[in-house]
Design a protein around this motif. Structure first.
Motif, short mmCIF file in Angstrom:
data_model
loop_
_atom_site.label_atom_id
_atom_site.label_comp_id
_atom_site.label_asym_id
_atom_site.label_seq_id
_atom_site.Cartn_x
_atom_site.Cartn_y
_atom_site.Cartn_z
N LEU A 111 -13.78 9.03 -9.13
CA LEU A 111 -13.73 7.67 -8.59
C LEU A 111 -12.50 6.88 -9.06
O LEU A 111 -11.78 6.32 -8.24
N PRO A 112 -12.23 6.78 -10.37
CA PRO A 112 -11.04 6.02 -10.77
C PRO A 112 -9.74 6.65 -10.31
O PRO A 112 -8.76 5.93 -10.06
N VAL A 113 -9.71 7.98 -10.19
CA VAL A 113 -8.49 8.63 -9.68
C VAL A 113 -8.27 8.25 -8.23
O VAL A 113 -7.16 7.90 -7.81
N ALA A 114 -9.33 8.33 -7.42
CA ALA A 114 -9.23 7.92 -6.01
C ALA A 114 -8.90 6.44 -5.90
O ALA A 114 -8.13 6.02 -5.02
N ALA A 115 -9.49 5.63 -6.80
CA ALA A 115 -9.20 4.20 -6.79
C ALA A 115 -7.72 3.93 -7.05
O ALA A 115 -7.14 3.02 -6.46
N ALA A 116 -7.12 4.71 -7.95
CA ALA A 116 -5.70 4.54 -8.23
C ALA A 116 -4.85 4.83 -7.00
O ALA A 116 -3.89 4.11 -6.70
N VAL A 117 -5.21 5.89 -6.28
CA VAL A 117 -4.45 6.25 -5.06
C VAL A 117 -4.61 5.16 -4.00
O VAL A 117 -3.63 4.70 -3.41
N GLY A 118 -5.85 4.73 -3.77
CA GLY A 118 -6.08 3.66 -2.80
C GLY A 118 -5.44 2.36 -3.23
O GLY A 118 -4.93 1.59 -2.40
N GLY A 119 -5.43 2.12 -4.56
CA GLY A 119 -4.84 0.90 -5.09
C GLY A 119 -3.33 0.90 -5.07
O GLY A 119 -2.70 -0.12 -5.41
N MET A 120 -2.73 2.01 -4.70
CA MET A 120 -1.28 2.05 -4.51
C MET A 120 -0.92 2.03 -3.02
O MET A 120 0.06 1.40 -2.62
N ALA A 121 -1.72 2.72 -2.21
CA ALA A 121 -1.42 2.80 -0.78
C ALA A 121 -1.60 1.45 -0.09
O ALA A 121 -0.73 1.02 0.69
N ALA A 122 -2.70 0.75 -0.36
CA ALA A 122 -2.97 -0.51 0.31
C ALA A 122 -1.93 -1.59 0.00
O ALA A 122 -1.45 -2.27 0.93
N PRO A 123 -1.53 -1.82 -1.26
CA PRO A 123 -0.49 -2.82 -1.52
C PRO A 123 0.83 -2.49 -0.83
O PRO A 123 1.53 -3.41 -0.37
N ALA A 124 1.18 -1.20 -0.77
CA ALA A 124 2.41 -0.82 -0.09
C ALA A 124 2.34 -1.18 1.39
O ALA A 124 3.31 -1.69 1.98
N LEU A 125 1.18 -0.95 2.03
CA LEU A 125 1.02 -1.28 3.44
C LEU A 125 1.06 -2.79 3.66
O LEU A 125 1.63 -3.27 4.66
N VAL A 126 0.45 -3.55 2.74
CA VAL A 126 0.50 -5.01 2.86
C VAL A 126 1.93 -5.50 2.75
O VAL A 126 2.38 -6.37 3.53
N TYR A 127 2.68 -4.96 1.80
CA TYR A 127 4.09 -5.36 1.65
C TYR A 127 4.88 -5.04 2.92
O TYR A 127 5.66 -5.87 3.41
N VAL A 128 4.69 -3.84 3.45
CA VAL A 128 5.42 -3.44 4.67
C VAL A 128 5.08 -4.38 5.82
O VAL A 128 5.96 -4.78 6.59
N ALA A 129 3.79 -4.75 5.95
CA ALA A 129 3.38 -5.65 7.03
C ALA A 129 4.10 -7.00 6.95
O ALA A 129 4.48 -7.58 7.98
N TRP A 130 4.32 -7.51 5.73
CA TRP A 130 5.02 -8.79 5.56
C TRP A 130 6.51 -8.66 5.81
O TRP A 130 7.18 -9.67 6.09
N ASN A 131 7.06 -7.46 5.74
CA ASN A 131 8.52 -7.31 5.77
C ASN A 131 9.02 -6.54 6.99
O ASN A 131 10.13 -6.01 6.98
N LEU A 132 8.21 -6.49 8.03
CA LEU A 132 8.65 -5.82 9.26
C LEU A 132 9.62 -6.67 10.07
O LEU A 132 10.32 -6.16 10.94
N SER A 133 9.66 -7.96 9.79
CA SER A 133 10.56 -8.84 10.54
C SER A 133 12.00 -8.65 10.07
O SER A 133 12.28 -7.99 9.07
N SER A 134 12.92 -9.27 10.80
CA SER A 134 14.35 -9.13 10.47
C SER A 134 14.68 -9.79 9.13
O SER A 134 15.68 -9.43 8.49
N ARG A 135 13.85 -10.76 8.67
CA ARG A 135 14.11 -11.42 7.40
C ARG A 135 13.61 -10.61 6.21
O ARG A 135 13.92 -10.91 5.05
#
Length: 431
Positions: A111-135
């Motif tokens: 569980l904590p190992v899977a949590a670490a993987v999920g806890g890295m993938a989701a923040p990266a996706l959130v960051y990408v969603a905010w930075n898809l614009s030209s700015r």
């Protein structure tokens, strides 16, 4: 005046760290957490005063032999050197959990190992969603993926008085796996040169250290030089040097060779080094890591208009919570992995929020991605600081609420020692 017979005891190796009152106080996690918070607050306040140049001069002061590639700033010595002591202690503790503790059950360790993987993938996706614009700028996608284990564990120690110990073990495992994965990301995406020759050489002192500790050697004159050489070679390779601390900690045996129930070598080393880690290494690291210059209210607002900073803030606060809690729930729901019996899902959500604290590795990745002296570099630091602060506040609300629940349960169990549901008073008799 000590007599001759007193000297062997007074000057025995490790006696001060093992037996002194000061060491015992520093061994308490609450003490270490308070010292860390004080160090961080002093740095933040100092870095945002007219005397901030003094702080920067101390942090950036270079010491060490250039011939060994160890001419490092004091800030780097704290992050790469002193923090390796903390990771060594964490490695010892985690190995004890995997060998003789709750994590020896693969269904709980997953569980904590899977949590670490999920806890890295989701923040990266959130960051990408905010930075898809030209700015925006996608090169900082990995900044919110890392959890600062030292800060997170320290805050948990300050918040918690009655929370289950399994929550801390879950957070430790998650954060170590998280940091190791983040360091792998740095090596693959943000490091131009990884010197494999130095990594190969590091295997030699690590192997020698392993052989000695497996033979239950406690000879510091042999073990300490080998550990330092392994650390220096890992550092020279371009891989984050704290990895050496974790590997050295994992090398130490947990169980006694004679099969008795007394403390093993891992527990002995942990007992010896925890005061050094909690009382010196981690607070000094916090002092050098937390000195982010915000630039007043105008600087704060200017930074938070940048999609990069917003991606970091929401990645740490929202991405970490959703990624960790969500991946843990999915694995427990659809596989045979099990959550610790003492934990509830509210505990996991609070812990997931706490994992949104990102200082050391987040700032390091930000420097590698945007460390060109531009304003965006400052925006990254503000984003990490704000996101971490919001994560601490939200986690504190949830975990302190849970702490009150467990304190009430503990109080009821104390009053009802015989377990019949009726409070025991007057010498233990039910009335």
């Amino acid at each position: 005046m000590p007599t001759q017979s007193d000297k062997p005891r007074l000057f025995a190796r490790g006696s001060f760290l093992e037996n002194s009152r000061v060491a015992e106080i520093l061994r308490a996690e609450t003490t270490g957490g308070i010292l860390l918070i004080i160090g961080a607050l002093v740095a933040i306040i100092w870095a945002n005063t007219p005397w901030s140049d003094g702080y920067e001069a101390i942090r950036d002061f270079v010491v060490g032999p250039a011939s060994l590639h160890l001419d490092l700033s004091l800030g780097t010595w704290a992050a790469d050197g002193l923090l390796a002591i903390f990771f060594f202690v964490v490695g010892l503790e985690l190995k004890r959990e995997f060998v003789a503790g709750d994590l020896r059950d693969p269904r709980r360790a997953a569980l904590p190992v899977a949590a670490a993987v999920g806890g890295m993938a989701a923040p990266a996706l959130v960051y990408v969603a905010w930075n898809l614009s030209s700015r925006g700028d996608l090169s900082g996608w990995a900044i919110p993926t890392a959890t600062d284990i030292a800060f997170a564990v320290a805050i948990l120690a300050v918040i918690s008085t009655h929370l289950p110990t399994g929550l801390r073990t879950f957070l430790l495992t998650l954060a170590v796996v998280d940091d190791l994965l983040a360091i792998t990301i740095i090596a693959l995406f943000y490091t131009q040169d990884v010197h494999l020759a130095y990594l190969a050489l590091a295997v030699l002192p690590l192997a020698a250290f392993t052989v000695l500790v497996q033979r239950r050697s406690r000879n510091g004159f042999l073990l300490l030089p080998l550990a330092l050489i392994a650390w220096a070679l890992v550092h020279a390779s371009g891989v984050h040097a704290t990895v050496a601390g974790v590997l050295l900690g994992f090398a130490v045996p947990v169980l006694r060779r004679d099969g008795n129930d007394g403390p093993g070598l891992a527990e002995h080393f942990e007992h010896l080094l925890r005061p050094v880690s909690a009382g010196f290494a981690v607070p000094v690291f916090a002092f050098f890591a937390a000195g982010v210059t915000i630039g007043g209210l105008d600087g704060l607002m200017d930074s938070l208009r940048d999609p990069v900073a917003l991606g970091i803030v929401f990645g740490l606060v929202v991405g970490k919570t959703v990624g960790i809690a969500g991946s843990t729930w999915l694995l427990a729901r659809f596989t045979r992995a099990e959550l610790d019996d003492d934990l509830s899902w509210s505990d996991v959500i609070g812990m997931a929020m706490l994992a949104g604290i990102g200082f050391t590795v987040s700032l390091l990745i930000g420097e590698l991605a945007f460390g060109d002296g531009s304003n965006r570099d400052d925006h990254v630091k503000v984003g990490v600081l704000v996101g971490s602060l919001v994560a601490v506040i939200l986690a504190s609300v949830v975990l302190r609420s849970r702490n009150r629940v467990y304190r009430a349960i503990h109080a009821r169990e104390t009053l009802d020692a015989d377990g019949d549901g009726i409070p025991d008073v007057y010498g233990g008799r039910d009335t």
